[in-house]
Design a protein around this motif. Structure first.
Motif, mmCIF file in Angstrom:
data_model
loop_
_atom_site.group_PDB
_atom_site.id
_atom_site.type_symbol
_atom_site.label_atom_id
_atom_site.label_comp_id
_atom_site.label_asym_id
_atom_site.label_seq_id
_atom_site.Cartn_x
_atom_site.Cartn_y
_atom_site.Cartn_z
ATOM 1 N N THR A 93 -15.289 -13.739 13.062
ATOM 2 C CA THR A 93 -16.655 -13.210 13.031
ATOM 3 C C THR A 93 -17.523 -13.904 14.075
ATOM 4 O O THR A 93 -18.306 -13.265 14.788
ATOM 5 C CB THR A 93 -17.259 -13.399 11.628
ATOM 6 O OG1 THR A 93 -16.505 -12.636 10.676
ATOM 7 C CG2 THR A 93 -18.714 -12.961 11.591
ATOM 8 N N ILE A 94 -17.384 -15.211 14.169
ATOM 9 C CA ILE A 94 -18.170 -15.983 15.144
ATOM 10 C C ILE A 94 -17.853 -15.537 16.567
ATOM 11 O O ILE A 94 -18.754 -15.282 17.373
ATOM 12 C CB ILE A 94 -17.898 -17.488 14.956
ATOM 13 C CG1 ILE A 94 -18.500 -17.968 13.640
ATOM 14 C CG2 ILE A 94 -18.450 -18.292 16.130
ATOM 15 C CD1 ILE A 94 -18.048 -19.352 13.216
ATOM 16 N N ILE A 95 -16.573 -15.431 16.887
ATOM 17 C CA ILE A 95 -16.174 -15.006 18.228
ATOM 18 C C ILE A 95 -16.683 -13.590 18.511
ATOM 19 O O ILE A 95 -17.194 -13.297 19.602
ATOM 20 C CB ILE A 95 -14.643 -15.076 18.372
ATOM 21 C CG1 ILE A 95 -14.188 -16.534 18.342
ATOM 22 C CG2 ILE A 95 -14.171 -14.399 19.652
ATOM 23 C CD1 ILE A 95 -12.678 -16.703 18.243
ATOM 24 N N HIS A 96 -16.567 -12.708 17.532
ATOM 25 C CA HIS A 96 -17.015 -11.324 17.686
ATOM 26 C C HIS A 96 -18.512 -11.258 17.985
ATOM 27 O O HIS A 96 -18.943 -10.535 18.893
ATOM 28 C CB HIS A 96 -16.692 -10.549 16.408
ATOM 29 C CG HIS A 96 -17.130 -9.125 16.425
ATOM 30 N ND1 HIS A 96 -16.479 -8.152 17.154
ATOM 31 C CD2 HIS A 96 -18.172 -8.504 15.804
ATOM 32 C CE1 HIS A 96 -17.089 -6.993 16.971
ATOM 33 N NE2 HIS A 96 -18.113 -7.179 16.170
ATOM 34 N N LEU A 97 -19.309 -12.023 17.253
ATOM 35 C CA LEU A 97 -20.756 -12.003 17.473
ATOM 36 C C LEU A 97 -21.117 -12.577 18.838
ATOM 37 O O LEU A 97 -22.013 -12.074 19.526
ATOM 38 C CB LEU A 97 -21.472 -12.766 16.362
ATOM 39 C CG LEU A 97 -21.444 -12.105 14.977
ATOM 40 C CD1 LEU A 97 -22.078 -13.021 13.934
ATOM 41 C CD2 LEU A 97 -22.157 -10.760 14.995
ATOM 42 N N ARG A 98 -20.434 -13.631 19.246
ATOM 43 C CA ARG A 98 -20.696 -14.201 20.581
ATOM 44 C C ARG A 98 -20.345 -13.197 21.676
ATOM 45 O O ARG A 98 -21.072 -13.071 22.672
ATOM 46 C CB ARG A 98 -19.917 -15.491 20.766
ATOM 47 C CG ARG A 98 -20.380 -16.639 19.852
ATOM 48 C CD ARG A 98 -19.696 -17.941 20.219
ATOM 49 N NE ARG A 98 -20.207 -18.465 21.490
ATOM 50 C CZ ARG A 98 -19.633 -19.457 22.165
ATOM 51 N NH1 ARG A 98 -18.527 -20.031 21.694
ATOM 52 N NH2 ARG A 98 -20.150 -19.888 23.291
ATOM 53 N N GLU A 99 -19.252 -12.482 21.486
ATOM 54 C CA GLU A 99 -18.859 -11.471 22.473
ATOM 55 C C GLU A 99 -19.885 -10.348 22.565
ATOM 56 O O GLU A 99 -19.980 -9.675 23.596
ATOM 57 C CB GLU A 99 -17.485 -10.904 22.125
ATOM 58 C CG GLU A 99 -16.345 -11.890 22.342
ATOM 59 C CD GLU A 99 -15.005 -11.366 21.843
ATOM 60 O OE1 GLU A 99 -13.971 -11.966 22.189
ATOM 61 O OE2 GLU A 99 -15.009 -10.371 21.075
ATOM 62 N N HIS A 100 -20.656 -10.157 21.496
ATOM 63 C CA HIS A 100 -21.687 -9.122 21.486
ATOM 64 C C HIS A 100 -23.068 -9.666 21.855
ATOM 65 O O HIS A 100 -24.085 -9.003 21.635
ATOM 66 C CB HIS A 100 -21.737 -8.435 20.118
ATOM 67 C CG HIS A 100 -20.661 -7.403 19.937
ATOM 68 N ND1 HIS A 100 -19.332 -7.755 19.791
ATOM 69 C CD2 HIS A 100 -20.698 -6.043 19.912
ATOM 70 C CE1 HIS A 100 -18.616 -6.642 19.654
ATOM 71 N NE2 HIS A 100 -19.414 -5.604 19.738
ATOM 72 N N GLY A 101 -23.095 -10.875 22.400
ATOM 73 C CA GLY A 101 -24.331 -11.385 22.971
ATOM 74 C C GLY A 101 -25.190 -12.240 22.066
ATOM 75 O O GLY A 101 -26.276 -12.667 22.467
ATOM 76 N N PHE A 102 -24.725 -12.528 20.858
ATOM 77 C CA PHE A 102 -25.496 -13.377 19.956
ATOM 78 C C PHE A 102 -25.186 -14.854 20.221
ATOM 79 O O PHE A 102 -24.032 -15.216 20.488
ATOM 80 C CB PHE A 102 -25.164 -13.069 18.494
ATOM 81 C CG PHE A 102 -25.600 -11.712 18.031
ATOM 82 C CD1 PHE A 102 -26.892 -11.505 17.584
ATOM 83 C CD2 PHE A 102 -24.724 -10.637 18.056
ATOM 84 C CE1 PHE A 102 -27.301 -10.252 17.152
ATOM 85 C CE2 PHE A 102 -25.116 -9.382 17.628
ATOM 86 C CZ PHE A 102 -26.414 -9.192 17.173
ATOM 87 N N ARG A 103 -26.199 -15.695 20.150
ATOM 88 C CA ARG A 103 -25.973 -17.144 20.112
ATOM 89 C C ARG A 103 -25.708 -17.503 18.656
ATOM 90 O O ARG A 103 -26.525 -17.189 17.783
ATOM 91 C CB ARG A 103 -27.188 -17.910 20.631
ATOM 92 C CG ARG A 103 -27.025 -19.430 20.566
ATOM 93 C CD ARG A 103 -28.229 -20.170 21.142
ATOM 94 N NE ARG A 103 -28.046 -21.605 21.058
ATOM 95 C CZ ARG A 103 -28.447 -22.351 20.015
ATOM 96 N NH1 ARG A 103 -29.062 -21.793 18.994
ATOM 97 N NH2 ARG A 103 -28.227 -23.651 20.013
ATOM 98 N N VAL A 104 -24.581 -18.133 18.398
ATOM 99 C CA VAL A 104 -24.141 -18.354 17.028
ATOM 100 C C VAL A 104 -24.083 -19.843 16.711
ATOM 101 O O VAL A 104 -23.458 -20.627 17.435
ATOM 102 C CB VAL A 104 -22.751 -17.722 16.780
ATOM 103 C CG1 VAL A 104 -22.316 -17.956 15.328
ATOM 104 C CG2 VAL A 104 -22.788 -16.235 17.088
#
Length: 350
Positions: A13-24
């Motif tokens: 989930t973390i990797i997916h959100l980062r790939e979509h431009g979110f700072r996690v």
């Protein structure tokens, strides 16, 4: 901010959100949690059911300028909702829905009152002794509160019931007894936000479950989708939730649990075409577009171990070490990680 960085699905989930431009920013109680090192930043926090959890999360949200929190474990849900008072968007259903779902006995009563099919359910302190005889599939005994498959026992006799109560460490009114439904099991993502409109319902048939779902496949099932929409209409979650149900001998859905948060199979939901976590995050913080109930049937999930690779500077930038404690980190002393973690007892190897 994404919690429970050590849970099996969270690193993805973390990797997916980062790939979509979110700072996690990731959090966990365990310095060995892999998601801590795959996020932009990682922090240790106290257990979600402790009094120290909310102050720590509140301080981290301010420090990291977090605009949203994605909580992924039941113990922290009630406390983390309080962050909304600080202007942080919490990706959960409304509090009254959360508290109802966390008490499985209350949830069964409310669903039954709303005309939604559930297994016959009793408190262990009041179940009829002839229930074992009338339940051909046996009975399930489990804690009234708590997550996943923890403490779940299958019984088929009054003797078994007495043993479970005496040896389980729970009072009889802290346990529920449910008729066991033997048909196919489904875990269902219900995608909804504060306007109350269900954006998508994605049923996934569970092929293998060991604590969490390990193998599953997306299935179109009209009656399962209807029941999940009825839950939202009756109980008004107005936030993402996950329905656990089985089909009875007549093929009717019987709901046995609801997780008032994103499912551990949210990655399968996204792979099928409904990116529920990133999609609702965009709606919550950036007025993003609604999701649609268009997704692919027959997408199978195989949960596995994998490795990710990063530079040493990225790995060490969090200031947390997953290594076992040194001899200085004995009981009564704080961890040398500098994160304020609780003392860690040494492990004796024979």
């Amino acid at each position: 901010m994404v919690t429970t960085a050590g849970s099996a699905p969270t690193p993805g989930t973390i990797i997916h959100l980062r790939e979509h431009g979110f700072r996690v920013v990731a959090t966990d109680v365990d310095p060995a949690a892999p998601g801590l090192y795959l996020a932009d930043r990682g922090h240790l926090v106290p257990p979600g059911d402790s009094a120290a959890f909310l102050p720590r999360m509140r301080a981290l949200c301010a420090e990291e300028e977090a605009v949203a929190v994605v909580p992924l474990v039941d113990e922290e849900l009630v406390r983390v909702v309080e962050l909304a008072k600080d202007g942080v968007t919490v990706l959960l259903p409304r509090l009254d829905f959360v508290t109802t779902c966390l008490d499985k006995y209350v949830l069964m009563r409310e669903l039954e009152d709303a005309g939604i099919g559930v297994p016959r359910t009793w408190l262990a302190s009041e179940w009829p002794s002839d229930a074992a005889n009338s339940a051909s599939g046996g009975l399930i005994v489990k804690p009234r509160s708590g997550r996943g498959s923890r403490g779940v026992v299958v019984i088929d006799s009054v003797h078994d019931m007495a043993r479970v109560v005496s040896e389980g460490g729970y009072a009889a009114d802290e346990l529920i007894v449910q008729e066991r439904i033997r048909g196919p099991e489904y875990t269902v993502s219900v995608v909804v936000w504060r306007d109350g409109e269900v954006q998508a319902v994605v049923p996934k048939e569970v092929v293998l479950k060991q604590g969490v779902t390990r193998y599953a496949v997306t299935r179109h099932h009209r009656e399962v989708a209807r029941v999940c929409r009825a839950i939202q209409a009756a109980l008004r979650a107005d936030g993402p939730f996950n329905v656990q149900l089985c089909l009875d001998a007549d093929g009717r859905p019987r709901v046995f649990e609801i997780n008032p948060r994103f499912s551990s199979t949210a990655s399968l939901t996204a792979a099928a075409g409904v990116d529920e976590i990133a999609g609702l995050l965009r709606q919550a913080v950036a007025d993003g577009p609604r999701l649609t109930d268009e997704w692919r049937e027959g997408v199978a999930m195989v949960r596995r171990w994998t490795e990710d690779f990063l530079t040493e500077s990225e790995f060490t930038s969090h200031g947390i070490s997953p290594a076992p404690p040194s001899t200085a980190d004995l009981p009564g002393q704080m961890s040398t990680s500098g994160t304020g973690a609780a003392p860690i007892a040494p492990v004796r190897v024979r």
